[in-house]
Motif scaffolding. Structure first.
Motif, PDB file in Angstrom:
ATOM      1  N   UNK A   1      61.939  46.017  43.985  1.00  0.00           N
ATOM      2  CA  UNK A   1      62.916  46.265  42.913  1.00  0.00           C
ATOM      3  C   UNK A   1      62.571  47.555  42.164  1.00  0.00           C
ATOM      4  N   UNK A   2      61.297  47.782  41.942  1.00  0.00           N
ATOM      5  CA  UNK A   2      60.883  49.004  41.249  1.00  0.00           C
ATOM      6  C   UNK A   2      61.334  50.237  42.035  1.00  0.00           C
ATOM      7  N   UNK A   3      61.094  50.245  43.339  1.00  0.00           N
ATOM      8  CA  UNK A   3      61.514  51.361  44.176  1.00  0.00           C
ATOM      9  C   UNK A   3      63.039  51.463  44.217  1.00  0.00           C
ATOM     10  N   UNK A   4      63.706  50.337  44.256  1.00  0.00           N
ATOM     11  CA  UNK A   4      65.168  50.316  44.226  1.00  0.00           C
ATOM     12  C   UNK A   4      65.683  50.963  42.937  1.00  0.00           C
ATOM     13  N   UNK A   5      65.034  50.674  41.828  1.00  0.00           N
ATOM     14  CA  UNK A   5      65.415  51.252  40.537  1.00  0.00           C
ATOM     15  C   UNK A   5      65.175  52.762  40.539  1.00  0.00           C
ATOM     16  N   UNK A   6      64.013  53.192  41.030  1.00  0.00           N
ATOM     17  CA  UNK A   6      63.698  54.620  41.054  1.00  0.00           C
ATOM     18  C   UNK A   6      64.649  55.388  41.976  1.00  0.00           C
ATOM     19  N   UNK A   7      64.972  54.802  43.123  1.00  0.00           N
ATOM     20  CA  UNK A   7      65.942  55.444  44.024  1.00  0.00           C
ATOM     21  C   UNK A   7      67.317  55.531  43.366  1.00  0.00           C
ATOM     22  N   UNK A   8      67.693  54.507  42.626  1.00  0.00           N
ATOM     23  CA  UNK A   8      68.972  54.534  41.905  1.00  0.00           C
ATOM     24  C   UNK A   8      68.939  55.608  40.820  1.00  0.00           C
ATOM     25  N   UNK A   9      67.804  55.764  40.147  1.00  0.00           N
ATOM     26  CA  UNK A   9      67.673  56.799  39.122  1.00  0.00           C
ATOM     27  C   UNK A   9      67.818  58.185  39.750  1.00  0.00           C
ATOM     28  N   UNK A  10      67.258  58.380  40.935  1.00  0.00           N
ATOM     29  CA  UNK A  10      67.425  59.650  41.650  1.00  0.00           C
ATOM     30  C   UNK A  10      68.907  59.895  41.922  1.00  0.00           C
ATOM     31  N   UNK A  11      69.607  58.859  42.334  1.00  0.00           N
ATOM     32  CA  UNK A  11      71.043  58.975  42.612  1.00  0.00           C
ATOM     33  C   UNK A  11      71.813  59.378  41.356  1.00  0.00           C
ATOM     34  N   UNK A  12      71.477  58.763  40.229  1.00  0.00           N
ATOM     35  CA  UNK A  12      72.152  59.090  38.968  1.00  0.00           C
ATOM     36  C   UNK A  12      71.910  60.557  38.613  1.00  0.00           C
ATOM     37  N   UNK A  13      70.661  61.007  38.709  1.00  0.00           N
ATOM     38  CA  UNK A  13      70.345  62.397  38.375  1.00  0.00           C
ATOM     39  C   UNK A  13      71.068  63.349  39.326  1.00  0.00           C
ATOM     40  N   UNK A  14      71.084  63.009  40.593  1.00  0.00           N
ATOM     41  CA  UNK A  14      71.753  63.866  41.578  1.00  0.00           C
ATOM     42  C   UNK A  14      73.257  63.955  41.322  1.00  0.00           C
ATOM     43  N   UNK A  15      73.831  62.852  40.981  1.00  0.00           N
ATOM     44  CA  UNK A  15      75.291  62.785  40.795  1.00  0.00           C
ATOM     45  C   UNK A  15      75.729  63.318  39.438  1.00  0.00           C
TER      46      UNK A  15
END
Length: 179
Positions: free
Chosen positions: A5-19
């Protein structure tokens, strides 16, 4: 293997920053992108500051994984010149949007800059230890700066370098370091 879940959250945060950019990074935007609840995020990150620091650590760790993969020998057996040559090889890809945005954000915050500095310290020479009369030491600094220039040119440059030219340039940077 299931993604934590932690990695899932960090990957989602990367997506938010990218988008949407760094300013769009909120618990709400990351919860939506990750498919988790805000409470689920708070379980892993007690504050937005904690999430942002973890994101810097995550991105710096991914960068270091690329450096290790480019090295070709176990890190503990690599010479300083081999590590620097691997740094040059990895520089041909440039920064991802999230990496560049997060690094720019970290540039004025010593706490956020620390994960990036730790990686750099393991892969490039320390300029404070350089004797300006030592030609080899100065060449290592020049190779580091050339690799950073190659990385930055791909990230923000207005002139496109072909992939073939980028590879040749990284090889030439490595050649500066000797056999």
């Amino acid at each position: 293997m299931r993604t934590s879940k932690r990695l899932q959250i960090l990957d989602a945060a990367v997506t938010v920053v990218e988008r949407d950019g760094v300013t769009a990074l909120t618990f709400e935007s990351v919860a939506t992108a990750s498919g988790l609840t805000k409470g689920g995020l708070l379980y892993h990150f007690a504050s937005k500051d904690e999430l942002v620091l973890a994101l810097h650590q995550h991105l710096a760790g991914m960068w270091e994984s690329d450096l290790v993969a480019a090295l070709g020998v176990p890190v503990e057996e690599a010479t300083a010149d081999q590590r620097l040559a691997a740094y040059a090889k990895v520089s041909i890809r440039g920064a991802t949007g999230p990496e560049l945005l997060m690094m720019l954000e970290a540039s004025t915050n010593p706490v956020l800059l620390q994960p990036w500095r730790e990686v750099i310290a393991r892969w490039v020479p320390d300029p404070s230890t350089i004797d300006v009369d030592d030609v080899d030491a100065v060449t290592r600094i020049l190779a580091w700066l050339a690799a950073d220039g190659l990385w930055l040119s791909e990230s923000v440059g207005g002139r496109h370098l072909t992939p073939e030219l980028r590879i040749v340039l990284a090889e030439r940077i490595g050649d500066m370091l000797g056999p």
